[in-house]
Design a protein around this motif. Structure first.
Motif: not given
Length: 168
Positions: A105-130
């Protein structure tokens, strides 16, 4: 007439007194209630890249990986006085479906948020298997495993969902 005006003013002042008293008592309740609440995540989009053979995260070329990118936004609770700095995510449940031999599980960059300031981010999940990707995504849920909750100069570090004292 004077007695009715005086009675009205007395009852009005009693109502205002009760409202101010309730407001003063609600402030510690909000602090205590929000102290145990994690950040709020809102799902926005998901993209699946099947038969993914690697990038800077995956160095194994021969194995077939699947890459799932989730776009989410983070914020503190509606009345939360706290801010969050999130560095790492994990699955909410430790049980993986059959057929998955490895994941990252890889986060594109650290997230900072408050009740007034939301932060949009991308979470990449790599899975190996069938495994069936659609079924995997339906049952998938995340939690912030390493984050810092702060209020002003007071900070508390959480690792794996548990509070840890700072070590310098």
């Amino acid at each position: 007439m004077e007695k009715s005006i005086i009675a009205l003013l007395k009852s009005g002042s009693a109502v205002i007194y009760i409202l101010i008293f309730c407001l003063i008592l609600s402030i510690p309740v909000i602090f205590i209630y929000q102290a145990v609440k994690p950040p709020v995540f809102t799902f926005e989009a998901a993209a699946v890249e099947e038969s993914f053979t690697g990038d800077e995260v995956i160095s194994e070329e021969a194995e077939i990986w699947h890459k799932i990118q989730f776009t989410l936004s983070a914020s503190a609770g509606r009345f939360s006085p706290y801010s969050f700095y999130i560095e790492e995510f994990s699955f909410s449940e430790d049980v993986l479906p059959e057929g998955i031999s490895d994941y990252r599980i890889v986060l594109d960059e650290p997230i900072f948020c408050t009740k007034d300031q939301s932060d949009t981010f991308t979470l990449s999940v790599y899975i190996k298997g069938d495994t069936d990707i659609n079924e995997f995504i339906k049952d998938l849920s995340f939690k912030a495993s390493d984050y810092t909750k702060s209020f002003g100069e007071f900070k508390l570090k959480f690792e794996d969902g548990k509070a840890k004292p700072f070590k310098k």
